[in-house]
Design an enzyme around this catalytic site. Structure first.
Site, PDB file in Angstrom:
ATOM      1  N   GLY A   1       0.903  -1.412   0.429  1.00  0.00           N
ATOM      2  CA  GLY A   1       0.155  -0.222  -0.145  1.00  0.00           C
ATOM      3  C   GLY A   1       0.541   1.596   0.160  1.00  0.00           C
TER       4      GLY A   1
ATOM      5  N   CYS B   1     -27.333  -9.409 -17.156  1.00  0.00           N
ATOM      6  CA  CYS B   1     -26.636  -9.511 -18.323  1.00  0.00           C
ATOM      7  C   CYS B   1     -27.317  -9.568 -18.940  1.00  0.00           C
ATOM      8  CB  CYS B   1     -25.639  -9.767 -18.465  1.00  0.00           C
ATOM      9  SG  CYS B   1     -24.781  -9.825 -19.959  1.00  0.00           S
TER      10      CYS B   1
ATOM     11  N   CYS C   1     -25.575 -12.722 -21.278  1.00  0.00           N
ATOM     12  CA  CYS C   1     -25.528 -14.127 -20.499  1.00  0.00           C
ATOM     13  C   CYS C   1     -26.307 -14.078 -19.151  1.00  0.00           C
ATOM     14  CB  CYS C   1     -24.340 -14.380 -20.250  1.00  0.00           C
ATOM     15  SG  CYS C   1     -23.613 -13.163 -18.717  1.00  0.00           S
TER      16      CYS C   1
ATOM     17  N   CYS D   1     -22.166  -7.736 -19.535  1.00  0.00           N
ATOM     18  CA  CYS D   1     -21.250  -8.120 -18.899  1.00  0.00           C
ATOM     19  C   CYS D   1     -20.004  -7.360 -19.663  1.00  0.00           C
ATOM     20  CB  CYS D   1     -20.350  -9.252 -18.917  1.00  0.00           C
ATOM     21  SG  CYS D   1     -21.924 -10.034 -18.029  1.00  0.00           S
TER      22      CYS D   1
ATOM     23  N   CYS E   1     -18.259 -13.497 -19.775  1.00  0.00           N
ATOM     24  CA  CYS E   1     -19.937 -13.273 -20.535  1.00  0.00           C
ATOM     25  C   CYS E   1     -19.635 -14.127 -21.570  1.00  0.00           C
ATOM     26  CB  CYS E   1     -20.120 -11.528 -20.641  1.00  0.00           C
ATOM     27  SG  CYS E   1     -21.617 -11.633 -21.175  1.00  0.00           S
TER      28      CYS E   1
END
Lengths: 362, 263, 288
Positions: C31, C240, C243, C265, C271
């Site tokens: 970080g 979606c 899909c 997606c 997808c």
């Protein structure tokens, strides 16, 4: 023996002759034609037209040739020439929604009516020097496909249908004209946009960049960027309707900026706008970010003291012809003023040194 | 900090803040010179003098905004000047507080009143929005700001309200030592009186130790237990407030006192 | 011009070494933003120069590279960067998340969970999570050093006071192993939970700002929030349309000038894989 400097006139003539020789360069190398500059250095031509505020590719190409490629000098030539032109009429506002687009991209939607059209862009070229150009290689012909003929509505219009973006109230007011009236502050948005449209690209870019880095952040997305040709129409009083007198190429950027709003006011996206003569993509995006940053007061945002929020600072310093003139004037003779200062500094130094002496002795 | 807490328990009766021979110069010019005093828990020390007397320089050295050129400064027995930047900043946001003359210097003008009061709580680890808001509401009440102004920004407040908000923001974490720089400085006389009244109540209720700098003798008369009079960077007279004001010994103090209309 | 004029993966070995040192330091202090001497790259700043340099430093001839932008392999910038590495390194490329050893991404984390041994390289525009609270680098570095993150929570407090919820939808700040507050790059906050405890190595490169930071595998990453306003990953309330997936992040596509919309997606590989497995959505060719 000292001889006072005279002969300024002869010196100037000689300097100009030398400049002309330098401009031409080696005579063994073929001379550039205006057409070559216009066709092969088109983006330089566009910048000169935009900042020169005159749409004429041939004149801009001539200015670039005459200025030895110094674009600010070329803008200067165009501005000076522009002064001499009579103004016959003003066109009706151009309609960018009916632009014949060469390029149209939106960063806010993956796909949209009218499609994403990349056009002739550097965006995804790898910046590798193409040594083939050194060998004067001919470019292969680009593949062609027929125009789709589909309408290409503005993205902001689509957002507007759902009330997702601030409404842009229609106005028929004639904006003030910077080229005919002195700049008066505070400026309204139309006047600010006018000033930014001819502002120096580098200055506008740096200001826009500073907003992205936190000095007046506006959370901008490129809602839409479009480049193409629009018809220019003028109203003829004799006819009573508008007639098309030609076409110009424009670059338009509409930025969509993160919402304002509060507990009572529903959030909405806000707008920044850029419109520039010719294909001037970097400039139009920069312009839309700076426009948006300058709108802080109207949108109830805080002035954090960022340069891009300071209308007076931005508008007073964005014109490169004003800037370069004033900057370069300090190389003009100033020796009368300087002589006065020289004497003052000498006197003050003498007094200071005299005042120190007794202490040194003690 | 652990070391500091250990020493704290061992020295409960000792001074909270101890200043020894503090000096600060600006080039060859004296800012303040050779200032020494002890401040005990719950005590209010007033520092008076005209502009340029060195009182503000002294305050900024005590609060850690400037580093003194000579002398010692200890808080709860800990040498403050030897603290690391991290320890010093932690002290500034937990045990200490600083009320600026101009509330704009002490507030975040772009942040709501609630956020301004809540910042110190969050800086020391508060992570419950509802509790932060309740505490902020409570504190706005204590400084006589209506609860419904909690989401307004200080820029929408009057000068007096801004100053009260700054005080709430400083006191919300129950600091032990508060530095105040002309806290009634830029305010109208009637607003000043109300603010002084409020400050006096808070200082007593919370048992705060305070170092307050002012040029206004009425302010120290009302708030301070003890007084130091400064002139040209030096302390020319010190003692109990009433004693100094009623029976000034130094010529400069006599001048200061006589130049104020007696009320 | 010949491509042999360039070293494997464009950068010279000395530059890669410099980058790898920065990467190792970044992995050692999760970080923390490690400054590095960013190079001029043959694409513009802001287009992934940081990610490209990190990828170039990690790439070996046996790697299989996947490049996505907005979750998609076929977006222009993804195509451009993938081509760049094909041209300069000749490594194998793939669109399948599971098959890739290195994935360079802009703005998304793939839907399919990553596995040990994979490296996810993020392109980062503004690495400093405190930048928009405090523009000065000297001050923000001090704030990180001293863990002075109160101001960050003031921002979240103000959001809730104003909008009733935290109004940061992407680049939602996180705290890494209880120490550094980090900008996860402009991924939607929907993706934030995937940062936590990931078996993959996550590397973040910011070229213009000259910073590299990292999350080693299985790092604890917590999205900042309040106890009574816990962080919530959000997405469009749809399935979606291709899909049928109800749990993936969706793109909104405008389909006509009346403003009709469909949702698909954003992760194109995810997808396509689902469609190949027989999943169907509202507007699938067969369904329509």
């Amino acid at each position: 023996m000292y001889v006072a400097v005279k002969g300024g006139e002869r010196a100037i003539d000689a300097a100009h002759a030398w400049l002309a020789e330098e401009r031409r360069g080696d005579l063994a190398i073929a001379e550039l034609s205006i057409a070559q500059i216009r066709e092969q250095l088109a983006l330089a031509v566009n910048r000169v037209m935009a900042e020169g505020s005159l749409y004429d590719p041939d004149l801009a190409a001539l200015a670039i040739k005459q200025a030895r490629g110094d674009l600010i000098e070329a803008v200067f030539l165009i501005r000076a020439y522009r002064t001499t032109l009579p103004r016959f009429t003003a066109s009706t506002p151009v309609d960018t929604a009916s632009m014949t687009v060469d390029r149209r991209v939106s960063a806010t939607f993956k796909d949209l009516p009218g499609g994403q059209i990349l056009g002739p862009t550097f965006d995804y070229t790898h910046r590798l020097l193409d040594f083939a150009l050194m060998a004067e290689g001919e470019a292969p012909a680009a593949p062609r496909s027929p125009a789709i003929g589909e309408a290409v509505p503005h993205v902001t219009e689509l957002l507007d249908q759902d009330g997702l973006i601030e409404a842009e109230p229609f106005s028929d007011l004639t904006p003030r004209d910077l080229t005919r009236e002195p700049l008066e502050l505070p400026a309204d948005r139309a006047l600010r946009l006018q000033a930014l449209a001819r502002a120096d690209e580098g200055f506008t870019l740096a200001l826009a960049y500073s907003t992205q880095r936190g000095y007046g952040r506006t959370h901008a997305f490129v809602g839409e960027l479009r480049i193409g040709r629009v018809a220019v129409e003028v109203e003829l009083p004799e006819l009573g309707f508008a007639v098309e007198i030609g076409e110009i190429e424009l670059t338009e950027c509409e930025s969509v900026n993160q919402f304002k709003g509060s507990k009572i006011e529903p959030p909405q996206f806000t707008r920044g706008y850029g419109l520039v003569l010719g294909q001037s993509e970097r400039k139009s995006i920069s312009m839309s970010l700076v426009d948006r940053a300058l709108r802080w007061k109207e949108l109830g945002e805080d002035n954090i003291g960022a340069p891009a929020q300071d209308e007076e600072f931005v508008l007073s310093h964005c014109d490169n012809i004003q800037a370069t003139g004033f900057l370069e004037h300090i190389k003009l003779p100033h020796y009368v003023d300087f002589q006065a200062e020289l004497e003052l500094v000498r006197r003050l130094r003498a007094e200071a040194i005299a005042a120190q002496k007794p202490e040194d002795a003690a | 900090m652990v070391m500091m807490e250990r020493q704290l328990s061992a020295q409960a009766a000792a001074p909270l803040l101890s200043v020894q021979g503090l000096s600060r110069y600006y080039g060859a010019r004296i800012g303040c010179k050779d200032v020494s005093f002890d401040l005990y828990p719950g005590e209010v020390m007033g520092i008076v003098g005209e502009s340029g007397s060195g009182k503000s320089t002294l305050l900024s050295c005590l609060a850690g905004h400037q580093r003194p050129d000579a002398g010692g400064l200890s808080y709860n027995g800990v040498d403050v000047l030897a603290l690391s930047e991290a320890e010093r900043r932690r002290l500034l946001r937990s045990d200490w507080a600083y009320v600026h003359q101009n509330p704009r210097d002490g507030l975040r003008m772009g942040v709501s009143a609630g956020g301004n009061v809540g910042e110190r709580l969050m800086a020391v680890g508060a992570r419950h929005y509802g509790q932060i808001r309740d505490t902020a509401t409570d504190w706005l009440g204590r400084v006589e700001i209506a609860a419904e102004r909690i989401d307004d920004r200080p820029s929408a407040f009057s000068g007096g309200m801004q100053q009260r908000l700054q005080i709430a923001r400083n006191l919300v974490t129950a600091p032990k030592l508060v530095f105040m720089d002309e806290p009634t400085g830029g305010l109208d006389v009637s607003v000043q009186a109300r603010l002084l009244d409020l400050l006096r109540g808070l200082v007593r209720d919370l048992g705060l130790s305070v170092v307050i700098v002012t040029h206004d003798l009425a302010v120290v008369r009302l708030l301070a237990d003890r007084l130091m009079v400064m002139k040209s960077g030096h302390v020319v007279e010190a003692g109990l407030t009433d004693q100094v004001l009623d029976d000034p010994q130094h010529a400069y103090t006599q001048l200061l006192v006589s130049s104020v209309l007696q009320v | 011009m010949t491509d042999q004029a360039y070293n494997f993966a464009y950068l010279d070995e000395q530059t890669k070494r410099m980058l790898r040192r920065a990467l190792l330091k970044a992995l050692a202090v999760p970080g923390y933003q490690v400054p590095f001497a960013s190079r001029e790259m043959p694409m513009p700043y802001g287009w992934g120069t940081g990610g490209v340099q990190v990828t170039a430093a990690c790439l070996t001839p046996v790697d299989r590279l996947k490049v996505i932008d907005q979750g998609a392999d076929d977006t222009t910038n993804a195509v451009s960067i993938r081509r760049f590495f094909q041209r300069t390194s000749g490594v194998a490329v793939t669109e399948a998340t599971a098959e890739a050893t290195i994935i360079q991404t802009r703005h998304r984390i793939p839907e399919q969970p990553l596995s040990e041994g994979q490296i996810l390289v993020y392109q980062v525009p503004i690495p400093e999570p405190l930048r928009f609270l405090e523009p000065r680098e000297t001050e923000t570095r001090k704030m990180h050093e001293l863990e002075e993150y109160g101001l960050m929570h003031v921002k979240l407090y103000e959001d809730i006071a104003r909008h009733g919820e935290v109004s940061t939808a992407y680049a939602y700040p996180v705290k890494v192993e209880g120490r550094y507050v980090m900008d996860p790059s402009p991924i939607p906050k929907f993706d934030n939970p995937k940062l936590n405890d990931s078996p993959a190595i996550q590397l973040f490169g910011a070229g213009r700002e000259c910073r590299i930071y990292a999350l080693p595998p299985f790092t604890k990453v917590v999205s900042l929030d309040f106890d009574d306003h816990p962080f919530q990953a959000s997405k469009a309330e749809h399935n979606c349309d291709l899909c049928g997936c109800g749990t993936s992040y969706l793109d909104e596509v405008i389909t006509d000038d009346q403003g009709s919309r469909m949702f698909v997606c954003s992760d194109t590989d995810f997808c396509a894989t689902r469609q190949a497995e027989g999943h169907r959505g509202r507007l699938s060719p067969e369904a329509a």
